[in-house]
Write a protein that holds these residues in place. Structure first.
Motif, PDB file in Angstrom:
ATOM      1  N   ASP A 120      -5.636   6.046  13.857  1.00  9.22           N
ATOM      2  CA  ASP A 120      -5.439   5.306  15.107  1.00  9.22           C
ATOM      3  C   ASP A 120      -4.055   4.663  15.129  1.00  9.22           C
ATOM      4  N   GLY A 121      -3.277   4.979  16.137  1.00  8.94           N
ATOM      5  CA  GLY A 121      -1.931   4.423  16.282  1.00  8.94           C
ATOM      6  C   GLY A 121      -1.914   2.913  16.435  1.00  8.94           C
ATOM      7  N   ALA A 122      -3.064   2.313  16.724  1.00  5.16           N
ATOM      8  CA  ALA A 122      -3.131   0.851  16.811  1.00  5.16           C
ATOM      9  C   ALA A 122      -2.817   0.209  15.459  1.00  5.16           C
ATOM     10  N   ALA A 123      -2.900   1.005  14.377  1.00  2.00           N
ATOM     11  CA  ALA A 123      -2.538   0.483  13.057  1.00  2.00           C
ATOM     12  C   ALA A 123      -1.092  -0.005  13.048  1.00  2.00           C
ATOM     13  N   ILE A 124      -0.228   0.704  13.749  1.00  2.00           N
ATOM     14  CA  ILE A 124       1.178   0.303  13.817  1.00  2.00           C
ATOM     15  C   ILE A 124       1.299  -1.041  14.518  1.00  2.00           C
ATOM     16  N   ASP A 125       0.541  -1.239  15.585  1.00  2.00           N
ATOM     17  CA  ASP A 125       0.551  -2.529  16.290  1.00  2.00           C
ATOM     18  C   ASP A 125       0.086  -3.650  15.375  1.00  2.00           C
ATOM     19  N   VAL A 126      -0.980  -3.400  14.614  1.00  2.00           N
ATOM     20  CA  VAL A 126      -1.489  -4.420  13.684  1.00  2.00           C
ATOM     21  C   VAL A 126      -0.423  -4.756  12.650  1.00  2.00           C
ATOM     22  N   LEU A 127       0.251  -3.741  12.129  1.00  2.00           N
ATOM     23  CA  LEU A 127       1.304  -3.974  11.139  1.00  2.00           C
ATOM     24  C   LEU A 127       2.429  -4.821  11.725  1.00  2.00           C
ATOM     25  N   GLU A 128       2.800  -4.547  12.961  1.00  2.00           N
ATOM     26  CA  GLU A 128       3.884  -5.299  13.597  1.00  2.00           C
ATOM     27  C   GLU A 128       3.443  -6.721  13.949  1.00  2.00           C
ATOM     28  N   GLN A 129       2.274  -6.871  14.537  1.00  2.00           N
ATOM     29  CA  GLN A 129       1.827  -8.172  15.024  1.00  2.00           C
ATOM     30  C   GLN A 129       1.363  -9.090  13.904  1.00  2.00           C
ATOM     31  N   SER A 130       0.959  -8.515  12.785  1.00  2.00           N
ATOM     32  CA  SER A 130       0.408  -9.311  11.688  1.00  2.00           C
ATOM     33  C   SER A 130       1.278  -9.212  10.443  1.00  2.00           C
ATOM     34  N   ALA A 131       2.559  -9.000  10.644  1.00  2.00           N
ATOM     35  CA  ALA A 131       3.459  -8.784   9.509  1.00  2.00           C
ATOM     36  C   ALA A 131       3.411  -9.928   8.502  1.00  2.00           C
ATOM     37  N   ALA A 132       3.452 -11.147   8.967  1.00  2.00           N
ATOM     38  CA  ALA A 132       3.477 -12.293   8.045  1.00  2.00           C
ATOM     39  C   ALA A 132       2.198 -12.366   7.222  1.00  2.00           C
ATOM     40  N   ALA A 133       1.059 -12.225   7.867  1.00  2.00           N
ATOM     41  CA  ALA A 133      -0.217 -12.323   7.159  1.00  2.00           C
ATOM     42  C   ALA A 133      -0.386 -11.156   6.191  1.00  2.00           C
ATOM     43  N   LEU A 134      -0.002  -9.955   6.616  1.00  2.00           N
ATOM     44  CA  LEU A 134      -0.153  -8.791   5.745  1.00  2.00           C
ATOM     45  C   LEU A 134       0.815  -8.837   4.574  1.00  2.00           C
ATOM     46  N   THR A 135       2.025  -9.304   4.801  1.00  3.98           N
ATOM     47  CA  THR A 135       2.981  -9.438   3.706  1.00  3.98           C
ATOM     48  C   THR A 135       2.463 -10.432   2.680  1.00  3.98           C
ATOM     49  N   ALA A 136       1.896 -11.531   3.154  1.00 10.19           N
ATOM     50  CA  ALA A 136       1.343 -12.534   2.234  1.00 10.19           C
ATOM     51  C   ALA A 136       0.163 -11.971   1.457  1.00 10.19           C
ATOM     52  N   SER A 137      -0.630 -11.138   2.087  1.00 10.60           N
ATOM     53  CA  SER A 137      -1.828 -10.594   1.457  1.00 10.60           C
ATOM     54  C   SER A 137      -1.523  -9.427   0.524  1.00 10.60           C
ATOM     55  N   LEU A 138      -0.643  -8.533   0.958  1.00  7.98           N
ATOM     56  CA  LEU A 138      -0.391  -7.297   0.222  1.00  7.98           C
ATOM     57  C   LEU A 138       0.817  -7.371  -0.701  1.00  7.98           C
ATOM     58  N   GLY A 139       1.728  -8.280  -0.391  1.00  9.56           N
ATOM     59  CA  GLY A 139       3.017  -8.294  -1.070  1.00  9.56           C
ATOM     60  C   GLY A 139       4.018  -7.520  -0.232  1.00  9.56           C
ATOM     61  N   ALA A 140       5.277  -7.899  -0.328  1.00  6.14           N
ATOM     62  CA  ALA A 140       6.311  -7.309   0.525  1.00  6.14           C
ATOM     63  C   ALA A 140       6.477  -5.813   0.276  1.00  6.14           C
ATOM     64  N   GLU A 141       6.453  -5.400  -0.984  1.00 10.36           N
ATOM     65  CA  GLU A 141       6.679  -3.979  -1.312  1.00 10.36           C
ATOM     66  C   GLU A 141       5.586  -3.093  -0.717  1.00 10.36           C
ATOM     67  N   VAL A 142       4.335  -3.470  -0.922  1.00  7.74           N
ATOM     68  CA  VAL A 142       3.218  -2.675  -0.393  1.00  7.74           C
ATOM     69  C   VAL A 142       3.272  -2.671   1.130  1.00  7.74           C
ATOM     70  N   PHE A 143       3.485  -3.848   1.727  1.00  3.06           N
ATOM     71  CA  PHE A 143       3.545  -3.932   3.187  1.00  3.06           C
ATOM     72  C   PHE A 143       4.620  -2.996   3.732  1.00  3.06           C
TER      73      PHE A 143
END
Length: 187
Positions: free
Chosen positions: A139-162
């Motif tokens: 689902d292309g909405a994954a790209i939207d989630v990555l863009e809109q939730s960048a801060a939360a995902l970076t904190a959760s996954l780490g910058a390299e994985v994100f």
């Protein structure tokens, strides 16, 4: 927030609709404040000018925006007004909107006073799971989630994985993005 504020603005409910993305929630609160602060007056003016369709449109849009935030009181008042074709008094709408704007102002002042924090730890696994489901489905909405939730995902996954998950997803290589997400941070 105290108990009365929680009735005006269910922050947890609003955040849940945004998969726990605190940064996005604050952005939406700001937009709501800018766009809808005068909605009751606009509704009153439309009705005074004989534009009942315009008034209904304003109330309907306000109802939807309030629901997105978790502002259930305002959403309910707007729904009642809409169901009555704006034939009810506007005072309850004005009061509910003012209470909500005060609650938003309080939250925004707290957000402005603190550094932008990632989403609460409890919300981050839900966000990562949501992202994984979207990637699994291609689902292309994954790209939207990555863009809109960048801060939360970076904190959760780490910058390299994100960054690696984002790069793969932006190439529409959802399988590679999912595989990298599942591997997690390097030891």
């Amino acid at each position: 927030m105290n108990g009365a504020d929680a009735e005006v603005l269910d922050q947890a409910g609003g955040l849940q609709q945004l998969m726990g993305d605190q940064v996005l929630y604050v952005q939406i609160l700001r937009r709501f404040r800018q766009r809808y602060a005068g909605a009751a007056a606009e509704t009153r003016a439309a009705l005074a000018g004989g534009d009942s369709d315009g008034a209904l449109r304003i109330v309907h849009t306000l109802k939807g925006a309030a629901g997105m935030l978790g502002a259930q009181q305002l959403q309910q008042v707007a729904a009642q007004l809409e169901a009555a074709s704006c034939a009810l008094p506007l005072a309850p709408l004005e009061q509910a909107l003012q209470r909500l704007l005060c609650a938003i102002d309080q939250l925004l002042s707290q957000a402005d006073g603190a550094a932008a924090a990632p989403a609460p730890a409890a919300a981050q696994p839900m966000l990562v799971q949501h992202l994984a489901r979207l990637l699994e489905d291609g689902d292309g909405a994954a790209i939207d989630v990555l863009e809109q939730s960048a801060a939360a995902l970076t904190a959760s996954l780490g910058a390299e994985v994100f960054e690696e998950v984002t790069a793969a997803a932006q190439q529409f290589d959802f399988d590679a993005a999912l595989a990298r997400l599942r591997r997690g941070p390097a030891p």
